[in-house]
Design an enzyme around this catalytic site. Structure first.
Site, PDB file in Angstrom:
ATOM      1  N   ASN A   1       3.959   6.900  -9.350  1.00 52.30           N
ATOM      2  CA  ASN A   1       5.257   6.397  -8.889  1.00 52.30           C
ATOM      3  C   ASN A   1       6.402   6.738  -9.854  1.00 52.30           C
ATOM      4  O   ASN A   1       7.483   6.174  -9.771  1.00 52.30           O
ATOM      5  CB  ASN A   1       5.187   4.885  -8.655  1.00 52.30           C
ATOM      6  N   ARG A   2       6.142   7.662 -10.769  1.00 49.56           N
ATOM      7  CA  ARG A   2       7.197   8.261 -11.596  1.00 49.56           C
ATOM      8  C   ARG A   2       7.167   9.781 -11.483  1.00 49.56           C
ATOM      9  O   ARG A   2       7.855  10.471 -12.217  1.00 49.56           O
ATOM     10  CB  ARG A   2       7.010   7.873 -13.077  1.00 49.56           C
TER      11      ARG A   2
ATOM     12  N   ALA B   1      -3.193   1.833  -9.002  1.00 48.50           N
ATOM     13  CA  ALA B   1      -4.604   1.533  -8.744  1.00 48.50           C
ATOM     14  C   ALA B   1      -4.936   0.044  -8.767  1.00 48.50           C
ATOM     15  O   ALA B   1      -5.684  -0.450  -7.940  1.00 48.50           O
ATOM     16  CB  ALA B   1      -5.455   2.275  -9.773  1.00 48.50           C
TER      17      ALA B   1
ATOM     18  N   GLU C   1       7.140  -5.590  -3.606  1.00 47.25           N
ATOM     19  CA  GLU C   1       6.268  -6.180  -4.625  1.00 47.25           C
ATOM     20  C   GLU C   1       5.753  -7.482  -4.031  1.00 47.25           C
ATOM     21  O   GLU C   1       6.496  -8.456  -3.914  1.00 47.25           O
ATOM     22  CB  GLU C   1       7.038  -6.449  -5.931  1.00 47.25           C
TER      23      GLU C   1
ATOM     24  N   HIS D   1       3.506  -2.475  -3.199  1.00 51.97           N
ATOM     25  CA  HIS D   1       3.017  -2.736  -4.569  1.00 51.97           C
ATOM     26  C   HIS D   1       2.786  -4.235  -4.739  1.00 51.97           C
ATOM     27  O   HIS D   1       3.138  -5.042  -3.911  1.00 51.97           O
ATOM     28  CB  HIS D   1       4.071  -2.304  -5.600  1.00 51.97           C
ATOM     29  N   SER D   2       2.215  -4.587  -5.909  1.00 51.94           N
ATOM     30  CA  SER D   2       2.235  -5.983  -6.330  1.00 51.94           C
ATOM     31  C   SER D   2       2.469  -5.982  -7.842  1.00 51.94           C
ATOM     32  O   SER D   2       2.059  -5.024  -8.503  1.00 51.94           O
ATOM     33  CB  SER D   2       0.932  -6.694  -5.978  1.00 51.94           C
TER      34      SER D   2
HETATM   35 ZN   LIG Z   1       3.104  -0.878  -8.570  1.00 52.98          ZN
END
Ligand SMILES: [Zn+2]
Length: 420
Positions: free
Chosen positions: A249-250, A180, A377, A301-302
């Site tokens: 993401n898990r 988020a 990322e 993602h970041s």
């Molecule tokens: Zn992430």
């Protein structure tokens, strides 16, 4: 009545991000793998919020609650790990971000570019935008993938010049905001949509490939990060004992539960079982529908400037060498046009480069699609006075992030188009 009004004002002012008041962001420098290991243990003991994992060559960032700071510093000192307080009060930086972003509202209407991606958009705006694009452009279709835990419609675009009927074309899927708080990932995905729909400068990209783009994979968590807690990462599932939220993401069926959080209060909590959450089920179903011609999957993602691939256990996929080489080509393409102050991208297997992490979207896509799958990322933008970094978005960086990431994406898409 007046008293009630005052109370309501005080309460609402108190609510948003107030629990972050006084929390500090530490910059951590580890010398070797042993120190990195010690740090991981501390993270687990204190339930610390890791913004970016430190590596021997790369500083990491960890957010520490006000009441844990003294303990944490003592432990770091005992282990001989170097640290600095980068941001003393994260709440102030979050307030600054809000102020800066509010000044950008409406700027896409006056800029020469006129792109929807130029601002940090909310869920409702994006939802309307996707429908609007599908109405206006023949090669765009909007699909409702299903509903989130709180009932938000999770929409994605299908972009194709042949209505997904040409089975010889590879499918490329891009997805963002599964975490988020990683706000910058949304404008990056919206930039990709812009370049495939509103401002097509590379015809081959829509001629040779069918696209699926899912901009907001975790809408409940994303809205919560706007309304209540800026650094919220998980979804908003409330049916767990202890704390709310699952790290989506898990939660995928890819070595699920091996390297992830077992307890609901952890930021990497994997949920009660693989695909226990509606948001991951939606991505699973999209992948399943297109698995026979999935050429590329990108989970955006970041932050940290990494292009990572599976598996999260450390084992490499059978086509690991190709995955690595295409990853390096993407990284080079981005590094050529990136802002000078940002570091170069680093490419590698996630467990080797960062840490073991299982149940991730890109691992699952790698398994079912057996093609090329990456976790991006994005870079951490840092302003000159170091008051904004990491997940916090400086409006100055929004367009650049979209532009440079697109340069990388194009390289992989062209590889897939030629070799599928
Ligand atoms: Zn992430």
């Amino acid at each position: 009545m007046r008293l009630l009004l005052v109370l309501a004002l005080v309460c609402s002012a108190y609510g948003k991000n107030e629990e972050l008041e006084g929390d500090s962001l530490y910059k951590i420098r580890v010398q070797d793998v042993d120190q990195a290991q010690t740090l991981n243990e501390l993270v687990n003991i204190f339930h610390l919020d890791v913004w970016s994992h430190p590596l021997p060559e790369r500083d990491g960032y960890i957010l520490v609650d006000q009441q844990d700071k003294l303990f944490f510093e003592n432990e770091l000192n005992a282990a001989g790990i170097e640290y600095e307080i980068e941001i003393n009060n994260i709440k102030e930086s979050i307030d600054l971000e809000e102020q800066l972003l509010s000044k950008t509202v409406g700027r896409s209407n006056v800029s020469s570019f006129g792109g929807f991606f130029e601002e940090v958009r909310r869920y409702d705006e994006v939802d309307r935008y996707l429908v609007d694009l599908a109405n206006r452009y023949d090669h765009v279709e909007v699909v409702s993938g299903g509903r989130s835990f709180e009932g938000r419609d999770i929409k994605y675009l299908k972009i194709s010049t042949t209505n997904f009927q040409d089975q010889s074309k590879p499918v490329v899927m891009i997805e963002s905001l599964i975490h988020a708080r990683e706000w910058i990932t949304l404008p990056v995905t919206l930039y990709a949509i812009h370049k495939l729909v509103e401002d097509i400068t590379d015809q081959d990209l829509i001629r040779d490939v069918d696209w699926i783009i899912l901009p907001i994979a975790n809408p409940d968590g994303y809205e919560y990060s706007h309304t209540t807690n800026r650094i919220w990462r998980k979804n908003r599932a409330t049916d767990y004992v202890g704390c709310d939220g699952v790290d989506l993401n898990r939660n995928f069926d890819a070595s699920w539960g091996i390297a992830s959080g077992w307890f609901s209060c952890l930021d990497t909590f994997h949920g009660r079982s693989a695909f226990s959450e509606p948001e991951t089920q939606i991505i699973r179903d999209i992948l399943s529908e297109h698995r026979h011609r999935l050429g590329l999957f990108l989970d955006i993602h970041s932050f940290g400037s990494y292009i990572l691939y599976g598996y999260g256990t450390g084992q490499l996929p059978p086509n690991g060498l190709i995955i690595h080489l295409v990853g390096v080509s993407m990284a080079n393409a981005i590094d050529r046009v990136k802002w000078e102050a940002n570091r170069n991208y680093l490419v590698g297997n996630i467990a080797s480069v960062l840490y073991p992490a299982t149940g991730g979207a890109s691992d699952y896509a790698q398994i079912v699609g057996n093609s090329l799958s990456y976790t991006y990322e994005l870079p951490a933008y840092r302003n000159q006075v170091n008051t904004m970094l990491g997940f916090l978005v400086d409006p100055e960086f929004i367009e650049q992030a979209g532009y440079e990431t697109w340069e990388g994406i194009k390289v992989a898409v062209r590889y897939v188009a030629q070799n599928f």
